[in-house]
Write a protein that holds these residues in place. Structure first.
Motif, PDB file in Angstrom:
ATOM      1  N   ARG A  42       2.910   5.606   6.692  1.00  0.00           N
ATOM      2  CA  ARG A  42       2.334   5.705   5.348  1.00  0.00           C
ATOM      3  C   ARG A  42       3.359   5.416   4.260  1.00  0.00           C
ATOM      4  O   ARG A  42       3.039   4.786   3.244  1.00  0.00           O
ATOM      5  N   LEU A  43       4.596   5.859   4.469  1.00  0.00           N
ATOM      6  CA  LEU A  43       5.616   5.574   3.459  1.00  0.00           C
ATOM      7  C   LEU A  43       6.050   4.114   3.497  1.00  0.00           C
ATOM      8  O   LEU A  43       6.503   3.564   2.491  1.00  0.00           O
ATOM      9  N   ARG A  44       5.912   3.473   4.652  1.00  0.00           N
ATOM     10  CA  ARG A  44       6.226   2.049   4.744  1.00  0.00           C
ATOM     11  C   ARG A  44       5.359   1.251   3.767  1.00  0.00           C
ATOM     12  O   ARG A  44       5.815   0.301   3.128  1.00  0.00           O
ATOM     13  N   LYS A  45       4.099   1.642   3.630  1.00  0.00           N
ATOM     14  CA  LYS A  45       3.206   0.948   2.700  1.00  0.00           C
ATOM     15  C   LYS A  45       3.683   1.109   1.259  1.00  0.00           C
ATOM     16  O   LYS A  45       3.625   0.166   0.462  1.00  0.00           O
ATOM     17  N   ARG A  46       4.163   2.300   0.925  1.00  0.00           N
ATOM     18  CA  ARG A  46       4.674   2.518  -0.436  1.00  0.00           C
ATOM     19  C   ARG A  46       5.981   1.750  -0.647  1.00  0.00           C
ATOM     20  O   ARG A  46       6.251   1.240  -1.736  1.00  0.00           O
ATOM     21  N   GLN A  47       6.804   1.676   0.403  1.00  0.00           N
ATOM     22  CA  GLN A  47       8.033   0.885   0.323  1.00  0.00           C
ATOM     23  C   GLN A  47       7.701  -0.574  -0.013  1.00  0.00           C
ATOM     24  O   GLN A  47       8.309  -1.175  -0.894  1.00  0.00           O
ATOM     25  N   HIS A  48       6.720  -1.129   0.692  1.00  0.00           N
ATOM     26  CA  HIS A  48       6.312  -2.515   0.431  1.00  0.00           C
ATOM     27  C   HIS A  48       5.757  -2.663  -0.972  1.00  0.00           C
ATOM     28  O   HIS A  48       6.041  -3.635  -1.672  1.00  0.00           O
ATOM     29  N   ALA A  49       4.939  -1.685  -1.392  1.00  0.00           N
ATOM     30  CA  ALA A  49       4.340  -1.762  -2.724  1.00  0.00           C
ATOM     31  C   ALA A  49       5.408  -1.762  -3.811  1.00  0.00           C
ATOM     32  O   ALA A  49       5.255  -2.421  -4.850  1.00  0.00           O
ATOM     33  N   ARG A  50       6.497  -1.042  -3.564  1.00  0.00           N
ATOM     34  CA  ARG A  50       7.599  -0.962  -4.541  1.00  0.00           C
ATOM     35  C   ARG A  50       8.604  -2.096  -4.380  1.00  0.00           C
ATOM     36  O   ARG A  50       9.492  -2.260  -5.220  1.00  0.00           O
ATOM     37  N   GLY A  51       8.509  -2.846  -3.282  1.00  0.00           N
ATOM     38  CA  GLY A  51       9.421  -3.960  -3.079  1.00  0.00           C
ATOM     39  C   GLY A  51      10.831  -3.538  -2.736  1.00  0.00           C
ATOM     40  O   GLY A  51      11.795  -4.282  -3.014  1.00  0.00           O
ATOM     41  N   LEU A  52      10.970  -2.374  -2.101  1.00  0.00           N
ATOM     42  CA  LEU A  52      12.302  -1.882  -1.733  1.00  0.00           C
ATOM     43  C   LEU A  52      12.643  -2.304  -0.311  1.00  0.00           C
ATOM     44  O   LEU A  52      11.765  -2.446   0.544  1.00  0.00           O
TER      45      LEU A  52
END
Length: 296
Positions: A42-52
């Protein structure tokens, strides 16, 4: 390159603990080692969304007191979003029909003199409160003078957005009885989308709001007669569960009902003045607040 680094950057035990400590402190939700893969995904998706570039970069950013202030609600949302279904644990809805017809309708008080008030606490993407609304509308077809109100709350902003839209893939409503589907669902005009939407008479019966069961105030102007908090408290520690049950006990009237998930129980809830002893179990996962002077 960047993609390869993402694939190799697994969630470390240290970062798991950092996220678990934060989510536990803010939302009360426990994230043990068994949830490691869920957290990472789930945090991987947020990582991608933030471009980190890495999970560690994302977690460092999100947990930074100043830089991550805007992101932290998204982190909580990603972790706490849970799937549910229409008519999940259907015995509860059969019981509520019988309860309204067998106890409430006879007295012509709650539901007649004043609306019957139901709180879906931890409503996820809306399937539970909309199921309740359909069930109560069916009762109203038999008793046109019957009145009810449904309050539905969740901590997840994305789940609440789905709930308010009231739009679901057609396969999600397969568990609904066919007569109710015909009566209360609208098919998308574009049949290729295979979507349905709850009819206006169902949508207008439910009020959605954000609510944190651990930290928000339970003092509401119109206290509920029935609370459904099903398959929610399994995510909390035992002390936090006790506190939540104690708060439900304070706002429910004598004789009020608390419904929990079939994998949950109030046995052992003794904090805040013995909240577990405020209720008596009347059916599996269904509890009634004890009426003073009455025999359980």
């Amino acid at each position: 390159m960047a993609t390869e680094r993402l694939q190799q950057d697994a969630l470390s035990a240290r970062d798991h603990r950092r996220v678990a400590d934060y989510v536990g402190r803010v939302a009360g939700i426990q994230l043990p080692e068994s949830k490691h893969a869920l957290i990472e995904g789930r945090l991987r998706k947020r990582q991608h969304a933030r471009g980190l570039r890495s999970l560690r970069d994302y977690i460092d950013f999100a947990l930074d007191e100043q830089a991550g202030a805007e992101e932290r609600p998204h982190l909580i949302d990603a972790i706490t979003t849970n799937k549910t279904d229409f008519y999940r644990e259907p015995a509860h809805f059969r019981f509520l029909r019988e309860h309204v017809l067998g106890e409430i309708a006879v007295r012509h008080e709650r539901g007649w003199r004043v609306p019957l008030r139901i709180w879906s606490a931890g409503c996820a993407s809306g399937e539970e409160p909309y199921t309740l609304a359909m069930e109560m509308l069916e009762l109203r077809r038999m008793h046109p003078e019957f009145r009810f109100e449904i309050r539905a709350t969740d901590i997840s902003a994305s789940s609440l957005a789905i709930a308010r839209s009231a739009i679901y893939p057609h396969q999600r409503v397969a568990s609904m009885p066919l007569p109710l589907r015909r009566r209360y669902l609208l098919r998308s005009r574009d049949r290729s989308l295979d979507l349905v939407r709850m009819a206006p008479e169902v949508r207008e019966r439910v009020r959605f709001a954000s609510f944190n069961l651990l930290t928000d105030a339970y003092d509401v102007p119109d206290s509920p007669d029935i609370v459904l908090c099903r398959n929610v408290m399994i995510y909390f520690s035992h002390p936090d569960r006790d506190r939540i049950v104690a708060r439900f006990a304070r706002i429910l009237p004598p004789g009020g009902l608390l419904l929990v998930g079939h994998s949950e129980s109030l046995s052992g809830s003794e904090s805040s003045g013995g909240s577990g002893t405020a209720f008596v179990q009347i059916q599996p996962a269904i509890y009634r607040k004890i009426v003073p002077g009455a025999h359980p």
